[in-house]
Motif scaffolding. Sequence first.
Motif, short mmCIF file in Angstrom:
data_model
loop_
_atom_site.label_atom_id
_atom_site.label_comp_id
_atom_site.label_asym_id
_atom_site.label_seq_id
_atom_site.Cartn_x
_atom_site.Cartn_y
_atom_site.Cartn_z
N GLU A 1 9.99 -7.80 -3.16
CA GLU A 1 8.71 -8.46 -2.91
C GLU A 1 8.33 -8.36 -1.43
N ALA A 2 9.32 -8.56 -0.55
CA ALA A 2 9.05 -8.49 0.89
C ALA A 2 8.68 -7.07 1.31
N ILE A 3 9.33 -6.06 0.73
CA ILE A 3 9.01 -4.67 1.06
C ILE A 3 7.58 -4.33 0.63
N LYS A 4 7.21 -4.74 -0.56
CA LYS A 4 5.85 -4.48 -1.04
C LYS A 4 4.82 -5.19 -0.17
N PHE A 5 5.13 -6.42 0.23
CA PHE A 5 4.24 -7.19 1.11
C PHE A 5 4.04 -6.45 2.44
N ALA A 6 5.13 -5.93 2.98
CA ALA A 6 5.05 -5.19 4.24
C ALA A 6 4.22 -3.93 4.07
N HIS A 7 4.41 -3.24 2.95
CA HIS A 7 3.70 -1.97 2.74
C HIS A 7 2.19 -2.17 2.69
N GLU A 8 1.75 -3.27 2.11
CA GLU A 8 0.31 -3.53 2.07
C GLU A 8 -0.26 -3.71 3.48
N ALA A 9 0.48 -4.39 4.33
CA ALA A 9 0.03 -4.55 5.72
C ALA A 9 0.04 -3.22 6.45
N ILE A 10 1.03 -2.38 6.16
CA ILE A 10 1.13 -1.08 6.82
C ILE A 10 -0.04 -0.17 6.44
N LYS A 11 -0.46 -0.21 5.20
CA LYS A 11 -1.58 0.63 4.75
C LYS A 11 -2.83 0.38 5.59
N VAL A 12 -3.08 -0.87 5.96
CA VAL A 12 -4.24 -1.21 6.79
C VAL A 12 -4.09 -0.58 8.17
N GLN A 13 -2.86 -0.63 8.71
CA GLN A 13 -2.63 -0.08 10.05
C GLN A 13 -2.71 1.44 10.04
N VAL A 14 -2.27 2.08 8.96
CA VAL A 14 -2.37 3.53 8.85
C VAL A 14 -3.84 3.95 8.77
N GLN A 15 -4.63 3.22 8.01
CA GLN A 15 -6.06 3.54 7.90
C GLN A 15 -6.75 3.42 9.25
N ALA A 16 -6.38 2.42 10.04
CA ALA A 16 -6.97 2.24 11.37
C ALA A 16 -6.64 3.44 12.27
N GLN A 17 -5.43 3.98 12.16
CA GLN A 17 -5.06 5.15 12.96
C GLN A 17 -5.88 6.36 12.54
N ASN A 18 -6.07 6.55 11.23
CA ASN A 18 -6.88 7.67 10.77
C ASN A 18 -8.32 7.57 11.29
N GLU A 19 -8.85 6.36 11.27
CA GLU A 19 -10.22 6.16 11.74
C GLU A 19 -10.33 6.40 13.25
N LEU A 20 -9.31 5.97 14.01
CA LEU A 20 -9.32 6.20 15.45
C LEU A 20 -9.23 7.70 15.74
N ALA A 21 -8.37 8.41 14.99
CA ALA A 21 -8.24 9.85 15.19
C ALA A 21 -9.57 10.56 14.92
N GLU A 22 -10.30 10.11 13.91
CA GLU A 22 -11.61 10.69 13.62
C GLU A 22 -12.59 10.45 14.76
N LEU A 23 -12.53 9.25 15.35
CA LEU A 23 -13.41 8.94 16.48
C LEU A 23 -13.14 9.85 17.67
N VAL A 24 -11.86 10.05 17.98
CA VAL A 24 -11.49 10.86 19.14
C VAL A 24 -11.77 12.33 18.86
N GLY A 25 -11.42 12.77 17.64
CA GLY A 25 -11.78 14.12 17.22
C GLY A 25 -10.95 15.24 17.79
N LYS A 26 -9.71 15.00 18.16
CA LYS A 26 -8.87 16.05 18.74
C LYS A 26 -7.63 16.34 17.89
N HIS A 27 -7.54 15.73 16.72
CA HIS A 27 -6.32 15.88 15.91
C HIS A 27 -6.36 17.08 14.98
N LEU A 28 -7.52 17.69 14.82
CA LEU A 28 -7.64 18.87 13.96
C LEU A 28 -8.33 19.99 14.73
N PRO A 29 -7.99 21.25 14.48
CA PRO A 29 -6.91 21.67 13.58
C PRO A 29 -5.54 21.46 14.22
N LYS A 30 -4.51 21.35 13.37
CA LYS A 30 -3.16 21.22 13.89
C LYS A 30 -2.71 22.55 14.51
#
Length: 715
Positions: free
Chosen positions: A205-234
Amino acid sequence: MNYQVFSKEIRLDDGRSITIETGKLAKQANGSVVVKMGGTMLLATVVAAKDANDGVDFLPLTVDYREKFTAAGKIPGGFFKREGRPSDEEILTMRLVDRVLRPLFPNDFHAEVQVMIAVYSYDGVSMPDSLAGLAASAAIALTDIPFEGPISEVRVARIDGNLVVNPSWNDLKRADMDIMVGASMDSVVMVEGEMDECSEQEMLEAIKFAHEAIKVQVQAQNELAELVGKHLPKRTYEHEKHNRELETKINDELYERLYEVSQIPDGKEQRLLKYSAILEEFFTQYNEEEIEEIMPLALVYFSNAKKDAVRNMILDKGLRLDGRSPQDIRPIWSEVDYLPGTHGSAIFTRGETQSLTSITLGSSLDVDRVDSIIAEYDRKFYLHYNFPPFSTGEARPIRGTSRREIGHGNLAERALKKMIPTDNPYTVRIVSDILESNGSSSMATVCAGTLALMDAGIQIKKPVSGIAMGLITDQKSGKWTVLSDILGDEDHLGDMDFKVTGTKDGITACQMDIKITGLSYDILEQALMQAKDGRLHILNEMLKTISVPNDQLKPNAPKIVTIRIPAKFIGAVIGPGGKIIQGIQADTQTTIAIEEDGDFGIVEISGTDQNGMDEALQRIKDICFVPEIGETYTGKVVSIKPFGAFVELNPGTEGLVHISELEWNRVNNVEDVVNVGDTIQVKYLENDAKTGKMRLSRKALLPKPERKPRNENED
């Protein structure tokens, strides 16, 4: 202003927020971010070399995490007033971040990567190690470095029955579960933590709870990378050269033989010899020049073929390298009281893994003093783990304590520490020396540590055992097998290393590293339940050697007695420049420590000779002697006056026995009853209202004479 700032805010369910910002600091790094939570700020940077160095066939990833003392307005202790080598706590954070990042770089990417995380501000509330994984991943996400992320890490604690993300240091003290979880959007990659005997379902239960919080933080990183625009192409790279013809030849000629040899139960050394013989025979078809040319790639392809053969054997036949089934535990034997000079010792051997563990009991002067930006505190229980090269049959240089040794020791320490009674007066140091290793030496340390503690006479609450679980999967067919008590080879070729420790009633610590994406919670639950069966089996085997703690300490173990004295006497006990306390210690062969606690001083006396301890205790009592009204004391008559006798109850403490308090009968001359040098018993009546001096009575302790009957004939 020649910079542009980009930022994203992450809102937590309880209203707190985390901000990721880039564009202002460290712009020459490939990627850099500042992560803020409250007044806590971390700077994370990443730089990756453009190409791999010659001969490097692995990922040379370095993760460095440092807490600047200035972040908390502190100056480092010690002679050199600057930060030095990383503390154990910093190294443990480096390992946590490394273990989440490393599996998500491409297998064929071998350029040097350096991730540096520094804590520049700490507000006393938001713990920086909970943000380190997020900061590291965010820095990488902004770059063209090949990476199958982003990921993030969060700390989850259960406080008053509620799961909380990234609690404060003070809140964490009340938690009965404290785990760090690392994950990507799709998969949990790493779990590590400690618990108060929680169940497998509570941990899930604790692992699943943590994973839900992590998904929000991962999405924020993807959105920041899109704003900066230097992550693609690899970036493109070619760090491996392949000979597909050679690869096919090795698979065609050697796979079946490797599969066949792997089915024969053998020890590690014998198995390696058989594998080597197969490879040597393969090379006989080439001359020396050809062998030199193909050797590097042949070794890689041979290793891959062997890995495939062993994995398929396990999946197809449920058979392991040493002949066990997936659920079987290796043979176990153990022994206690092996080292006569220690305060407790044990040998624990499971298969080809062996720990020799010893216990040392010390006083409060032997605590491990921790000084970090988060807190300063003393550890009265700590465990050190040593992994010498001979344990795996190797000869290699020893260059201090490795990060691996610190990490394994910390896991074993967390597994055992909550089983130490709160009223245990001793500082306890456990040292585990790994003498043989073929899988799960940290779990052998937990088992040996439990046995050694019981041998030492430490009244642990419950015995603890540990087991390492593995996993073999085939994503094409969907087959999977959970392995109990894994070998070193099974750890290397498997998809998971999951260490679980606990008592008969629940889990006390865990450490999990997953090497594949998409691991389902069904598999994780199966691993936990199978681990429970395994560790209970191991626990039963351990208890055949010693089932309860010894009721006596070893003869050479120190004994400890603690007394409370009024704080005003602390200076008198210590004496000018420590002269008094040092003299007592030298005369009585004891160790004395004093800690101030409000209006009192806690005096701890430790030693191996009971007579010396008794003498030290009496001398301290004499210094701190405070007589109480109504109590009886034995004293020495030190002077005689016409009006009474002065009696010394303790050096420097004397009171008056008035002539009227010597006897029930009338006394005309004090010396008719007592003389200088006499030892008498007196009762402390009160303090004289005028002089404040003690009023003592000898008469009060004597039988009161009966009154004579009155004669009726007398007038």
